[in-house]
Every structure is written in structure tokens, then in C-alpha cells.
Design a protein around this motif. Structure first.
Motif, short mmCIF file in Angstrom:
data_model
loop_
_atom_site.label_atom_id
_atom_site.label_comp_id
_atom_site.label_asym_id
_atom_site.label_seq_id
_atom_site.Cartn_x
_atom_site.Cartn_y
_atom_site.Cartn_z
N CYS A 31 0.81 -1.29 -0.02
CA CYS A 31 -0.04 -0.08 0.05
C CYS A 31 0.83 1.35 -0.10
O CYS A 31 0.44 2.34 0.19
CB CYS A 31 -0.99 -0.19 1.20
N GLU A 33 -11.58 4.06 9.14
CA GLU A 33 -10.74 4.85 8.95
C GLU A 33 -10.47 5.86 9.93
O GLU A 33 -9.18 6.16 10.32
CB GLU A 33 -10.63 5.36 7.37
N ASN A 47 -2.14 8.32 4.22
CA ASN A 47 -3.21 7.37 3.23
C ASN A 47 -2.70 6.01 3.28
O ASN A 47 -3.45 5.04 3.34
CB ASN A 47 -3.58 8.20 1.97
N GLY A 48 -1.42 5.67 2.88
CA GLY A 48 -0.98 4.55 2.55
C GLY A 48 -1.10 3.58 3.86
O GLY A 48 -1.04 2.41 4.01
N ASN A 91 -4.25 2.50 4.65
CA ASN A 91 -5.02 1.40 3.83
C ASN A 91 -4.25 0.10 4.13
O ASN A 91 -4.93 -1.02 4.41
CB ASN A 91 -4.65 1.88 2.36
N LYS A 102 -6.26 -1.06 7.40
CA LYS A 102 -7.41 -1.67 6.93
C LYS A 102 -7.53 -2.99 6.27
O LYS A 102 -8.19 -3.84 6.53
CB LYS A 102 -8.07 -0.74 5.97
N GLU A 103 -6.16 -3.21 5.36
CA GLU A 103 -6.04 -4.44 4.65
C GLU A 103 -5.86 -5.48 5.63
O GLU A 103 -6.56 -6.84 5.57
CB GLU A 103 -5.17 -4.27 3.61
#
Length: 203
Positions: A146, A174, A192-193, A196, A199-200
Motif C-alpha cells: 500500500c 478509517e 493514506n498508505g 490503507n 485496513k487491509e
């Protein structure tokens, strides 16, 4: 009339010569005392240093370690300077950036804010202890996938906090991730990365 002081000077000597010789004799008399004082100071410092040493037994990345450490040594300095586990970064050294985040008994903590001797008997995991041999931790894989980093200096602390964030149950969305990752700063702005990646793994 002859001055009394001049009369008492040795033949062929001037007052200046007399003062020079007197100063030299005084210095010679003082030097042994100075040496004794310096030696005593070194001895006092040595004993003081020994008195400030405390035994420490901790588990680092699954390996039991025993030390004698200065009571003023932070966990961060122990990890980096004594154990050479330099994956834990020294950023601000004031608990403000999160670059030094490690896990103690499964909970995240800033290593710069805790003394090493306070961790006696505890289990400590650093970024070096996340992977299983050559197999990266899922969070490490997700950060790569990510683009959760740029310069990479804050990344070890970010990953350690990210793993703890999920374990604590603070990765439901988030907004929650951002709130509970707010103690880890990224000067490159890769937030942001990072979000992400968390979240993954959380899914």
C-alpha cells in the motif's frame, strides 16, 4: 640606603628571578595533591557508576537477556546501543513522534520514555521480532503493497503501532485508525498508505 628585601636576595639575583623560583617551588609542592585529588575523583566516579548499575532480565524478541545497566538508561538506548537493534528509531527522543514504538507484553509504548530497569521481567518485541525468519509479518507486507512509507525512518514505529492498533480493537474504520495512530508522525505524509495497510490487515 639599601632596601632590606634586596639585601636578602642571593648575590647576582633579581627580584624577578626570586619570584620565578618561588612560584616554581610552590607548583612542585601542589602537584602531588592535585594528582591525589584527580585519582580520588576517578575512584569516586567508578564506585558511583557501579552503585548506579542494576541487574536486568528481559525477554527481547523471544530471547532471554541479562544485563547490568545504568539506572538512567532508557529502553531505547539499551536496544540501540547495547543490543544493536537499530530498527527502533530515535526520532524526537521526547515521546512525540512514535518512531521508537515497541511492544512490552503486547502493548505499545515509546521506548524513549521508559527506563530499561523498569522493564525487568517483561517481554519486549521490536520491529526485528515481527517477522518469522524470512517471512514478513502481514503488516510489513501490507505497508509494502500500500506504499505506507517514503523515506522509511518512521516506518518501524508505524508498523509496531499498526499491529497494536488492530490488537487493541481500534481499526474498525478509517477515522478510528487515524485517531489511534495519531501518536506516530510521518514527515513524508504517507498517512493514506498507512491507513490503507492497516485496513487491509484488519479485514
Amino acid at each position: 640606603m639599601i632596601n632590606r628585601e634586596e639585601k636578602e636576595l642571593p648575590v647576582g639575583s633579581s627580584r624577578r628571578d626570586f619570584l620565578k623560583k618561588s612560584a616554581a617551588l610552590t607548583a612542585v609542592a601542589v602537584i602531588p595533591a592535585a594528582i591525589d585529588t584527580a585519582a580520588k575523583q576517578r575512584l569516586d566516579e567508578k564506585y558511583a557508576y557501579q552503585l548506579e548499575q542494576m541487574p536486568l532480565s528481559i525477554e527481547i524478541n523471544g530471547v532471554q537477556k541479562k544485563f547490568k545497566v545504568d539506572t538512567r538508561t532508557t529502553l531505547l538506548d539499551l536496544l540501540r546501543e547495547e543490543l544493536h537493534l537499530t530498527g527502533t528509531k530515535k526520532g524526537c527522543d521526547h515521546g512525540q513522534c512514535g518512531a521508537c514504538t515497541v511492544h512490552i507484553n503486547g502493548k505499545r509504548i515509546n521506548a524513549c520514555l521508559t527506563l530499561a530497569v523498569m522493564q525487568n521481567g517483561n517481554k519486549i518485541t521490536t520491529i526485528e521480532g515481527l517477522a518469522n525468519g524470512d517471512e514478513l509479518h502481514p503488516m510489513q507486507k501490507a505497508f509494502i503493497k500500500c506504499d505506507g512509507f517514503q523515506c522509511g525512518y518512521c516506518t518501524p514505529g508505524q508498523i509496531m503501532s499498526a499491529v497494536a492498533c488492530i490488537a487493541e480493537g481500534h481499526a474498525k474504520n478509517e477515522e478510528e485508525i487515524k485517531e489511534f495512530m495519531s501518536g506516530n508522525l510521518c514527515r513524508c505524509g504517507a498517512y493514506n498508505g498507512i491507513a490503507n495497510a492497516i485496513k487491509e490487515v484488519a479485514q
